[in-house]
Design a protein around this motif. Sequence first.
Motif, PDB file in Angstrom:
ATOM      1  N   ILE A  74       0.608  -0.985   0.206  1.00 24.03           N
ATOM      2  CA  ILE A  74       0.032   0.078  -0.048  1.00 24.03           C
ATOM      3  C   ILE A  74       0.929   1.309   0.037  1.00 24.03           C
ATOM      4  CG2 ILE A  74      -1.592   1.312   1.377  1.00 24.03           C
ATOM      5  CD1 ILE A  74      -2.852  -1.214   2.120  1.00 24.03           C
ATOM      6  N   ARG A  75       2.059   1.029   0.593  1.00 23.33           N
ATOM      7  CA  ARG A  75       2.870   2.218   0.708  1.00 23.33           C
ATOM      8  C   ARG A  75       3.361   2.568  -0.753  1.00 23.33           C
ATOM      9  NH1 ARG A  75       5.108   0.002   5.868  1.00 23.33           N
ATOM     10  NH2 ARG A  75       4.181   1.195   7.451  1.00 23.33           N
ATOM     11  N   MET A  76       3.607   1.459  -1.609  1.00 27.43           N
ATOM     12  CA  MET A  76       4.052   1.723  -2.944  1.00 27.43           C
ATOM     13  C   MET A  76       3.169   2.377  -3.998  1.00 27.43           C
ATOM     14  SD  MET A  76       7.203   0.805  -2.995  1.00 27.43           S
ATOM     15  CE  MET A  76       7.371   0.560  -4.959  1.00 27.43           C
ATOM     16  N   ALA A  77       1.711   2.581  -3.575  1.00 25.42           N
ATOM     17  CA  ALA A  77       0.621   3.062  -4.341  1.00 25.42           C
ATOM     18  C   ALA A  77       1.044   4.403  -5.038  1.00 25.42           C
ATOM     19  CB  ALA A  77      -0.678   3.240  -3.709  1.00 25.42           C
ATOM     20  N   ASP A  78       0.869   4.430  -6.305  1.00 23.92           N
ATOM     21  CA  ASP A  78       1.101   5.607  -7.225  1.00 23.92           C
ATOM     22  C   ASP A  78       2.531   5.966  -7.535  1.00 23.92           C
ATOM     23  OD1 ASP A  78       0.212   7.293  -8.826  1.00 23.92           O
ATOM     24  OD2 ASP A  78      -0.144   9.051  -7.195  1.00 23.92           O
ATOM     25  N   TYR A  79       3.661   5.004  -6.767  1.00 25.20           N
ATOM     26  CA  TYR A  79       5.047   5.371  -7.189  1.00 25.20           C
ATOM     27  C   TYR A  79       5.059   4.776  -8.600  1.00 25.20           C
ATOM     28  CZ  TYR A  79       9.698   4.364  -7.504  1.00 25.20           C
ATOM     29  OH  TYR A  79      11.225   4.539  -7.927  1.00 25.20           O
ATOM     30  N   ASN A  80       5.907   5.850  -9.169  1.00 32.54           N
ATOM     31  CA  ASN A  80       6.155   5.759 -10.687  1.00 32.54           C
ATOM     32  C   ASN A  80       7.233   6.087 -11.095  1.00 32.54           C
ATOM     33  OD1 ASN A  80       5.356   5.631 -13.473  1.00 32.54           O
ATOM     34  ND2 ASN A  80       3.662   6.745 -13.413  1.00 32.54           N
ATOM     35  N   ILE A  81       8.076   5.226 -11.683  1.00 32.45           N
ATOM     36  CA  ILE A  81       9.553   5.376 -12.041  1.00 32.45           C
ATOM     37  C   ILE A  81       9.587   6.212 -13.608  1.00 32.45           C
ATOM     38  CG2 ILE A  81       9.897   3.255 -13.478  1.00 32.45           C
ATOM     39  CD1 ILE A  81      12.483   3.183 -12.236  1.00 32.45           C
ATOM     40  N   ASN A  82       8.309   6.217 -14.161  1.00 29.46           N
ATOM     41  CA  ASN A  82       8.049   6.862 -15.376  1.00 29.46           C
ATOM     42  C   ASN A  82       6.963   7.751 -15.366  1.00 29.46           C
ATOM     43  OD1 ASN A  82       8.203   7.871 -18.085  1.00 29.46           O
ATOM     44  ND2 ASN A  82       7.701   5.806 -18.929  1.00 29.46           N
TER      45      ASN A  82
END
Length: 226
Positions: A74-82
């Motif tokens: 859940i903490r990774m939600a919306d993480y975007n490398i691009n």
Amino acid sequence: MKHFNLQQYLARMLRKQRGLSMVELLVALVLSTILLGGIIQLFIGSKQTYRFHDALSRLQENGRFALDIMSNDIRMADYNINPTVPIENPLRTNGTDANGNDDITVGWRAGDTPDIRVYSVGAGGANAVRTCAAAANSLYLDNGSSGGSQELIEGVQQMQLLYGVCDANGVVQPPYVNTAGVGNWDNVCSVRINLLLVSTQDRVVTEPQAVFFPSSSANAITPTDH
């Protein structure tokens, strides 16, 4: 010198042996029964204590594992490398099912393709050994693999999720709300996970225990299956 007659001595000793009376036998039987009953009670108590601590340890282990793996995703939600390619619906849910269970879908991109995780509660595996009917459900994870949903932990009777909606400054505005209370999912910046876990073994405790679920609820649930 006095002559010792062994045969006469044995005859005198045999005449002195009169055996046990009926009262003495009954007393001996009563004392043996009391002693045996105490040993049985000690064995039953020790076994019940072992079952309780074993079930409690398994519940705590399952709960910690579920919260760790869910919170990390859940903490990774919306993480975007691009950032030039936005992730569609990085945090969403299908709502609450007929059994009162929520599900949650989390999306992020750490590589070329988005990573999608779906957590839900459903019927456990057919080969599971569960003597407690309330522990029939399990927590499942679907990460988009060819195997579909995978059973993570057993004995999850219910999962409810509450969401913290943030203002323009990124501060959560209380109270936490359920799915219906979320107006804009882009403003959700915190998730509160509530899991109700049940031992797979029946009659672990001697008396019914009241449970408040979620913990903020004022209504107690008192299962009768111990």
